[in-house]
Design an enzyme around this catalytic site. Structure first.
Site, PDB file in Angstrom:
ATOM      1  N   GLU A 101      11.112  -3.043  -4.464  1.00 20.41           N
ATOM      2  CA  GLU A 101      10.921  -4.543  -4.305  1.00 20.41           C
ATOM      3  C   GLU A 101      10.307  -4.770  -2.890  1.00 20.41           C
ATOM      4  O   GLU A 101       9.644  -5.733  -2.508  1.00 20.41           O
ATOM      5  CB  GLU A 101      12.184  -5.333  -4.403  1.00 20.41           C
ATOM      6  CG  GLU A 101      12.484  -5.345  -5.764  1.00 20.41           C
ATOM      7  CD  GLU A 101      13.980  -5.657  -6.017  1.00 20.41           C
ATOM      8  OE1 GLU A 101      15.083  -4.772  -5.617  1.00 20.41           O
ATOM      9  OE2 GLU A 101      14.412  -6.876  -6.366  1.00 20.41           O
TER      10      GLU A 101
ATOM     11  N   ARG B 201      21.205 -13.688  -3.554  1.00 22.38           N
ATOM     12  CA  ARG B 201      20.181 -12.541  -2.816  1.00 22.38           C
ATOM     13  C   ARG B 201      19.259 -13.249  -1.831  1.00 22.38           C
ATOM     14  O   ARG B 201      18.846 -12.896  -0.828  1.00 22.38           O
ATOM     15  CB  ARG B 201      19.288 -11.648  -3.818  1.00 22.38           C
ATOM     16  CG  ARG B 201      18.569 -10.471  -2.840  1.00 22.38           C
ATOM     17  CD  ARG B 201      18.084  -9.503  -3.704  1.00 22.38           C
ATOM     18  NE  ARG B 201      18.991  -8.253  -3.969  1.00 22.38           N
ATOM     19  CZ  ARG B 201      19.140  -7.430  -3.274  1.00 22.38           C
ATOM     20  NH1 ARG B 201      18.498  -7.050  -2.205  1.00 22.38           N
ATOM     21  NH2 ARG B 201      19.884  -6.330  -3.687  1.00 22.38           N
TER      22      ARG B 201
END
Lengths: 488, 776
Positions: free
Chosen positions: B725, B322
């Site tokens: 997030e 990621r």
């Protein structure tokens, strides 16, 4: 010979508690959660830093009852004799509704995971009772000892600003029961010494300062505990056995503050919170530092005497007090002696204190006219953090612009709080100019060989210490801008 | 109520409904695992941790432990009937108890089981373990120097002609940035309680974001089938990724003891042990080589993202993946190659943490943007704008997904205007010309964050909805509540689906017995997935009720309409409770299991190509700071945020996520510093030494707004977007603002290149560097 009682007695919410079998190291939080099954107060850190266990402790101060927020995780149950402990379970509004503090928190979305929330509610509750319409600064200060990881605090601050629109302290159940509570806890203070347990589990709650002095002289192996903000961690972090323990935080004679034209004398049991107004009035240069010690709960427990007596190299009161020429008054039984504060710190973990001797008070001379004084604390986080370094500077510059006297002391730069004698010597006799300051900077390395640790590197400590002398000089010239946090 | 009149519309979706547990939070009655009433005879477990970074275990002697008061027994690897492993990557590289050697300071070696927690904790200190020290690897650079052993397969994303692009670029720069890790500092630490049942059964109360994985791990450790293990989670006192996998070990130890002694067992480490023995946000060192032109437009990027994975794989593979997925942030790279190095180190195995590598990926991107700006003497915002993804061209990511929903231009333009960025920047430059000690800085940084688990199969969810005869509703789904407001959001979905008030709905604790095979509540996906699954369950029940009503009232289904409080059939209004009661009498099933899987996504890791993200969430922030150039101390004076949550399911909850995410991100980048000593022991393992932000660190001016015009172009639940997030990365503007203040010392001619966290020490050392540069 004083009379002796054999029970620790205090009020828990509405109930009178009497404990005849209690360990000296039993914390209030463990007692509440494990024995009383009051599980609203949470353990987040067990070191007095996160505030999830915040409760209020009401204590007599003259004719008043004062409710202090404290961290239950490092407060020993035995130290609660003659107090009123108020936990989140005691907080209630009228007719079973939420309390105004609680309703404000709910309406402003002040909780997310909720684990820290009871502690925030208790801190805000304590604030609201003494300041129903607090400024944002006051809210931030009251919350310095409460950590929240979810909300980013913004909604909690908004809730704090809104509480008084939900209700006033005069309508509060705790307010209403004050007179009755005062009577009940006054009755507990019956002039007797309290003794519970034997051997390592022995607890002594002296009847008076003299009783304490006499007992300690005869029992020098006993541990003195005042605010327990340091000793509490010996128990919760290191599992050390601390008994037998003499608890002294309750002694009114140790809470005296004597002021005159030339000096201020603090007795050892004065907490940071109690000292604050006197500090602000007499030593305004210490006001900022004072508000940056730990969090509100720890300031409500920790004492001036404890901060000195424990000999920590990173305590924040010794550097400024040494720079001001403070004198320490030690006592053993009826024998008293006086030393310079700076002479108390012999080496790391070693102080000039004899068995059975204790710190009774400290005298701090007022700053003589014509002298300049400042103190600076540097920490990774601005508030509720232990200093990477803490420096105090005091100079006298004569009419010719020459430094006549310099006293500089630092914490965090050596194994003890320590004067910068080489720097002082280099400064005296020089004109008070930036050139002189620059010239003496290398002397810092003679005075201090700091260590690198998790708070700062040695290199940073030395450089910052030197720069603080520059700051001090600039401020005497009206030039040293300092960061200011301005909140609406 | 007049049954012929439909009540007013009380729709709660898209309103700022309060957290369902709010009243319980503020009264201290919200129950966390340590608050639960323990079954009689509950035992307590405490871990014994290694005191070496890397060593052979020569011998272990537990005689003093066993002899200590209150001790029931000691558990070591030999007591495990199944597998001694809780590796979530299934690489079998993460033992519960170390065998043969320890691989980091703080690694669990054994557990003490005792009558009280205090007894277990004290006894754990009495073990005598002899070690023979081995060489150990501390961090990224040490790991790279030692040959670069990896804990899992690295990833490479590549598009375009990188070498040619770099070679042909008119300008080029190289650099490196070290990005620190972060402890989760959830206020409620790790905890689990296991209650043994009949046969092989065990019920686990776990503070976990991933109950199904705890179930799987406990089953494997005990050597039993999944159906014997039930995992329940009412709420967590904070998670942030730290309870995605890190709860597994604690649950397993509690379960081992519970089954061995047939008594309930609870385990809760103290804060120091929690911080030393559980994983954290990965720290990274990013080495980069960037080609660009005189206008600041990037032509090619080549970067290596090295990360301290720790001693095992845990989630380091997907986390470092990621990071690469966000090495572009909001910028188009005509040619790009980014590679990950999840490096083996003798430190705790790092794990998920809000953003999951994305923040570190973005820090790299923003760093080379900043470098280019200082090299060209321009405002970094101009460089950002020059490189934003296009809307119909220049919109292909390094992983070959086309960015279809780009709104970064509008977000940034609106924030630039509303924050008065240009005028303030000019004023700050003027201020810095005359101010000698205090210097200021300002920066605007954007966020584009990809939403979906990159492990495609995780993008599924289940829900179980029961409607009772009185019209009350029982809601279960696979998502867990850690404070983020998932439970209330899904309840809002269900309330609106049935047209009932929220107080009609009982939100049930998450349980593997109610909804099986769930994904972690992670990747910001909670409401996207579980909201849709619950919606699906409601729609099934509603379809049956509609058919029932049409039959009962002999009406066409098209004449039956759901309205607030019930249903209209022709001119008749039937309250919901009445409808349910009659449905029961007519043998209509009032329960349904809902299911959802995210459409459109696919990902081929081997080729580095696919469409791993369903959509992107966007945001931007402006931070202004003041720096004390004598000490390096600083204040964050003002922050303005504009953030995209699509059409918000709950604006109050979403604002809370943005404010909280920003402050947590600011902590990561400023005061939160992980320090290991020269023996490999973490020295910042409690709040006395590890400093998360305080109330007084919140910017005095903190303007947080939702991009209210935004609507998810994908058909997500209520057209909302994930919010957990993305706001975390808004804090990057604080670093850049601090960088600008530092760079002012050398008249902005030298890139500040501050590593993170930007502590006062790093600021002061940056200032010193600038002074040296200014002198030449």
């Amino acid at each position: 010979m004083v009379e002796v009682a054999n029970a620790i007695r205090f009020l828990l919410n509405g109930e009178e508690i009497s404990l005849t079998d209690v360990a000296p190291d039993l914390t209030l939080l463990d007692w509440l959660r494990l024995e009383r099954r009051l599980r609203g107060s949470k353990e987040g850190c067990a070191e007095g830093d996160c505030g999830a266990c915040t409760v209020l402790v009401g204590r007599l101060a003259g004719d008043e009852i004062i409710y202090d927020s404290v961290t239950a995780c490092i407060r020993f149950v035995a130290s609660l004799h003659g107090t009123h402990v108020v936990t989140i379970e005691h907080l209630r509004g009228e007719n079973g509704a939420l309390h105004p503090v609680q309703q404000a928190m709910v309406d402003h979305h002040g909780s997310q995971c909720g684990f820290c929330t009871p502690g925030f509610v208790m801190s805000l509750y304590g604030l609201w009772m003494r300041d129903p319409d607090p400024s944002r600064n006051a809210i931030e200060k009251a919350l310095q000892g409460n950590l929240c990881r979810c909300t980013g605090y913004a909604p909690i601050i908004r809730a704090g600003q809104a509480i008084s629109s939900y209700g006033q302290p005069q309508g509060d159940p705790l307010w209403a029961e004050r007179i009755a509570v005062k009577d009940r806890i006054r009755a507990i203070h019956d002039g007797r010494r309290v003794e519970v347990g034997t051997g390592e589990n022995r607890i002594i709650i002296p009847a008076s300062l003299d009783d304490f002095a006499a007992f300690y002289a005869e029992n020098p192996e006993a541990r003195i505990v005042a605010g327990s903000t340091d000793v509490g961690l010996w128990v919760t972090k290191f599992m050390r056995r601390i008994g037998p323990v003499i608890f002294i935080g309750h002694l009114p004679e140790l809470k005296r503050i004597a002021e005159n034209d030339s000096e201020v004398r603090f007795y050892a049991g004065v907490t940071y919170s109690e000292a604050l107004p006197v500090i602000q009035a007499n030593f305004p240069q210490l006001g900022e530092l004072w508000n940056r010690f730990a969090g509100e709960q720890v300031r409500n427990m920790g004492t001036i005497g404890g901060n000195i007596a424990n000999g920590s190299p990173i305590g924040d009161t010794p550097p400024p007090f040494i720079a001001l020429g403070a004198k320490l008054h030690l006592r053993r039984g009826e024998h008293r002696r006086e030393i310079k504060l700076e002479d108390y710190f012999l080496a790391y973990g070693k102080q000039d204190r004899q068995p059975g001797e204790f710190v009774e008070s400290i005298t701090i001379p007022l700053l003589p006219a014509g002298e300049t004084f400042a103190t600076y604390k540097i920490s990774k986080r601005r508030e509720e953090d232990i200093s990477a370094l803490c420096g105090a500077f005091r100079v006298f510059v004569n009419d010719a612009g020459i430094v006549g006297m310099a006293r500089i002391a630092f914490g965090g730069m050596a194994a003890t709080p320590k004067r910068a004698r080489a720097v002082e010597a280099a400064l005296v006799g020089k004109p008070w100019t930036m050139d002189s300051v620059e010239t003496v900077l290398p002397a810092f390395a003679e005075d201090y060989q700091p260590i690198s640790d998790m708070r700062a590197s040695a290199e940073y400590r030395l450089l910052a210490a030197q720069n603080l002398l520059k700051r001090f000089f600039l401020e005497t010239q009206g030039q040293g801008e300092r960061l200011k946090r301005e909140v609406a | 109520m007049n049954k012929h009149e439909a009540p007013i519309n009380l729709a709660v979706l898209h309103t700022g409904t309060r957290h369902d547990s709010g009243p319980k939070h503020v009264t201290g009655t919200a129950e966390y695992i340590d608050d639960m009433i323990e079954p009689v005879g509950t035992m307590h477990a405490y871990l014994g941790l290694s005191t070496r970074a890397h060593a052979e275990i020569v011998s272990m002697d537990f005689s003093a432990v066993r002899a200590a008061p209150g001790v029931i027994g000691v558990l070591t690897a030999e007591d495990i009937p199944g597998e001694n492993d809780v590796s979530p990557s299934h690489k079998h590289d993460e033992p519960i108890f170390a065998v043969g050697k320890v691989q980091f300071w703080g690694q669990p070696v054994f557990a003490v089981i005792a009558e009280t927690r205090d007894a277990a904790r004290r006894a754990a200190q009495l073990a005598k373990i002899d070690y023979a020290d081995l060489d150990w690897i501390a961090d990224v650079r040490a790991a790279q120097a030692a040959g670069g052993r990896l804990v899992t397969e690295p990833l490479k994303l590549e598009r375009g002609q990188v070498e040619a692009g770099l070679a042909a670029a008119p300008r080029r720069l190289q650099g490196a940035i070290a990005i620190g890790g972060q402890d989760h500092f959830y206020l409620e630490g790790q905890i689990a309680m296991a209650v043994p049942g009949e046969d092989e059964d065990v019920v686990i109360h776990s503070s976990t974001q991933h109950p199904s994985e705890v179930q799987l791990m406990v089953a494997a450790v005990l050597g039993i089938r999944h159906n014997a293990v039930t995992v329940n989670v009412r709420r967590m006192g904070g998670g942030f990724g730290g309870k995605e996998t890190q709860g597994n070990l604690f649950a397993a130890v509690a379960a081992l003891a519970a089954k061995k002694w047939n008594r309930a067992c609870k385990i809760r480490p103290d804060r120091d042990d929690d911080m030393q023995s559980t994983g954290k946000r990965h720290d990274f060192v990013v080495d980069y080589d960037v080609g660009y032109d005189e206008s600041g437009k990037i032509l090619a990027v080549d970067a290596v993202y090295g990360t301290r994975a720790g001693f095992s794989s845990d989630l380091s593979g997907p986390v470092s993946d990621r990071a690469l997925f966000h090495a572009d942030n909001a910028y188009f790279y005509p040619a790009v190659r980014v590679r990950s190095e999840p490096l083996y180190t003798n430190t705790v195995s790092n794990t998920a943490f809000r953003g999951f590598g994305g923040p570190q990926g973005m820090m790299g991107a923003e760093r080379w943007i900043e470098d280019i700006a200082y090299a060209l003497g321009k405002d970094p915002l101009d460089i950002r704008k020059a490189n934003f993804y296009g809307t119909d061209k220049d919109n292909v990511t390094p992983y070959h997904q086309v960015v279809e929903d780009n709104i970064v231009h509008r977000v940034v333009d609106e924030l630039e205007a509303s924050s008065d960025y240009q005028a303030r920047r000019k004023a700050i430059i003027d201020f810095n010309k005359t101010s000698t000690v205090v210097k200021k800085g300002i920066a605007l940084t954007p966020v584009k964050f990809g939403i979906s688990f990159t492990a495609t199969w995780y993008n599924q969810a289940g829900a179980l909805v029961h409607v009772y005869k009185d019209g009350s509703i029982h809601l279960s789904h696979g998502g867990t509540e850690m404070g983020q407001g998932l439970y209330i959001k899904v309840a809002q979905v269900v309330a609106d689906a049935f047209g009932v008030n929220l107080d009609n709905i009982k939100i049930m604790p998450t349980s593997t017995g109610k909804v099986p095979n769930t994904s972690a509540t992670a990747a910001s996906s909670g409401s996207d997935l579980n909201g849709m699954a619950a919606w699906d369950a409601c729609e099934q029940i509603k379809a049956r009720l509609l058919a029932h009503a049409a039959k009962l009232y002999q009406a066409e289904e098209s004449d039956c309409h759901w309205v607030q409080g019930g249903m209209t059939i022709g001119r008749e209004f039937v309250p919901f409770a009445e409808l349910c009661a009659s449905a029961y009498l007519n043998r209509v099933q009032l329960s349904a299991a809902g299911f959802y899987k995210t459409p459109k996504i696919h990902w081929d890791r081997a080729t580095g190509k696919g469409h791993p993200f369903y959509y992107f969430a966007y945001g931007a922030s402006v931070s202004e700071v003041s720096v004390d150039t004598l000490t390096g101390e600083y204040n964050v004076d003002r922050v303005d945020i504009l953030h995209d949550v699509g059409k918000s399911l709950n604006p109050a909850i979403d604002i809370g996520q943005i404010e909280g995410g920003f402050i947590q991100g600011m902590g990561w980048l400023t005061s939160e510093e992980l320090v290991w000593d020269d023996k490999g022991q973490l020295r910042t393992h409690a709040p006395s030494t590890y400093k998360i932000p305080l109330a007084s660190d919140v910017p005095p001016v903190f303007n947080v707004k939702l991009a209210e015009w935004s609507v998810n172009r994908e058909p997500t639940i209520g057209r909302s977007k994930a919010v957990g997030e993305p706001p975390f990365m808004l804090a990057i503007s604080v670093v850049e603002a601090l960088g600008m203040a530092v760079a002012s010392v050398a008249d902005y001619r030298v890139a500040p290149r501050l590593d993170t966290p930007v502590t006062p020490e790093r600021v002061l050392m940056g200032v010193e560097r600038m002074k040296r540069e200014a002198r030449g």
